[in-house]
Design a protein around this motif. Structure first.
Motif, PDB file in Angstrom:
ATOM      1  N   GLU A 168       0.823  -1.213   0.000  1.00  0.00           N
ATOM      2  CA  GLU A 168       0.000   0.000   0.000  1.00  0.00           C
ATOM      3  C   GLU A 168       0.853   1.257   0.000  1.00  0.00           C
ATOM      4  N   LEU A 213       1.418   2.718  -3.500  1.00  0.00           N
ATOM      5  CA  LEU A 213       0.296   3.204  -4.299  1.00  0.00           C
ATOM      6  C   LEU A 213       0.321   4.723  -4.434  1.00  0.00           C
ATOM      7  N   THR A 266      -8.892   3.611  -0.556  1.00  0.00           N
ATOM      8  CA  THR A 266      -8.149   2.412  -0.945  1.00  0.00           C
ATOM      9  C   THR A 266      -9.146   1.276  -1.124  1.00  0.00           C
TER      10      THR A 266
END
Length: 331
Positions: free
Chosen positions: A27, A30, A36
């Motif tokens: 994550e 990203l 998310t």
């Protein structure tokens, strides 16, 4: 230890040579966004094929996780419209072009880009529809806004065996329109008639330079090809008819004259799915939930896993994919 997930990454070297590979992301890798999403399903669209093969300049940020659409579940949100656990769909907004897209276990995007997954529709069903099917619905809606109604006459659909075409045929026929399917794959005739096409014509009738005005044949059309195909469809559209254009499979050019517009009052309706306003997106998805026969959706789609994305992307650009391809990201 940070949690990672698989992703497809398109990269480019100093000589602008493109490469595609599978990598592990977290994550933390990203891009910015206020929501998310755990990606549960995605699809392979023609534009995804162009991005992965590099046959058109789709990717505008490097490196890029491709994939222009997905369905999944919100895992984190600071956006007031979404909370953890919400089921969502994303189409466009630069996903897979300027913003990392769907071909990863998770995606972080702007909450304003998302719409709710229609009630009663699974993530895989939504992606069996995908951006191609959503675009087809936008085309149908554009023709309706112009005033085209069932009974006005035949509606021609080009690229009929592709993603936009198969969904367009299914929706139009369910609404009561007579549908003429144009395809370069005559072996798909029975399949297209099962979806609702009343007649099949060879795409060769449209793909070469034609006359400025031809015989009036169609009350309306949905075109994914552009170039000579769109020019010929316009030239053969009846007085007061309209053609919704949403693609460029044959080319970006439009070698036409003004004759259909000024002598027959034909309208050319441009349809964009990438930046369409949210209200229109919501309407399109609700219409798909009600106006697309889910049995036909099952017939026109297939499901693959993550590992099949790259090969399918290459096949779709080569015209070897029939209908829609959904990707089960949870398999």
């Amino acid at each position: 230890m940070r949690s990672t997930f698989k992703a497809i990454l398109i990269s480019r070297d100093a000589d602008k040579k493109q490469s595609v590979g599978v990598t592990e992301l977290s994550e933390d890798d990203l891009m910015e966004g206020d929501v998310t999403v755990a990606v549960e399903a995605t699809t392979v669209n023609y534009k995804d094929g162009l991005a992965i093969t590099g046959k058109a300049p789709v990717v505008r940020h490097w490196p890029m996780v491709p994939g222009i659409d997905f369905a999944g579940t919100v895992s984190a949100s600071s956006h007031p419209g979404w909370k953890e656990g919400d089921k969502v769909v994303l189409n466009g907004w630069g996903s897979g072009e300027t913003h990392w897209g769907a071909y990863a276990g998770k995606a972080r995007v702007k909450g304003d880009w998302l719409v709710p997954l229609p009630e009663g529709m699974s993530a895989l069903q939504a992606m069996a529809i995908g951006t191609a099917g959503y675009t087809a619905m936008l085309c149908v809606m554009a023709l309706e806004r112009y005033g085209i109604r069932p009974g006005d006459g035949p509606v021609v659909v080009t690229g009929a065996a592709g993603g936009v075409g198969t969904v367009a045929i299914s929706v139009l026929s369910k609404l009561g329109h007579e549908v003429i399917a144009s395809t370069g794959r005559p072996e798909e005739s029975s399949f297209l008639k099962d979806l609702g096409a009343s007649d099949i014509i060879d795409r060769a009738e449209f793909s070469e330079p034609g006359r400025p005005l031809g015989k009036e044949r169609f009350a309306a059309g949905i075109d994914v090809a552009g170039s000579h195909t769109l020019a010929n469809v316009l030239a053969q559209t009846c007085y007061g008819g309209a053609v919704a254009a949403c693609g460029l499979a044959q080319g970006m050019d439009l070698p036409a004259t003004v004759a259909p517009f000024i002598l027959r009052g034909v309208a050319l309706l441009g349809v964009d799915s990438v930046m369409a306003p949210k209200a229109r997106r919501l309407e399109a998805w609700q219409r798909l939930a009600s106006d697309l026969d889910m049995n036909k959706l099952e017939a026109l789609s297939q499901t693959i896993g993550f590992d099949g994305i790259v090969d399918t992307a290459r096949a779709i650009v080569d015209g070897k994919v029939r209908g829609r391809v959904a990707v089960d990201m949870t398999a």
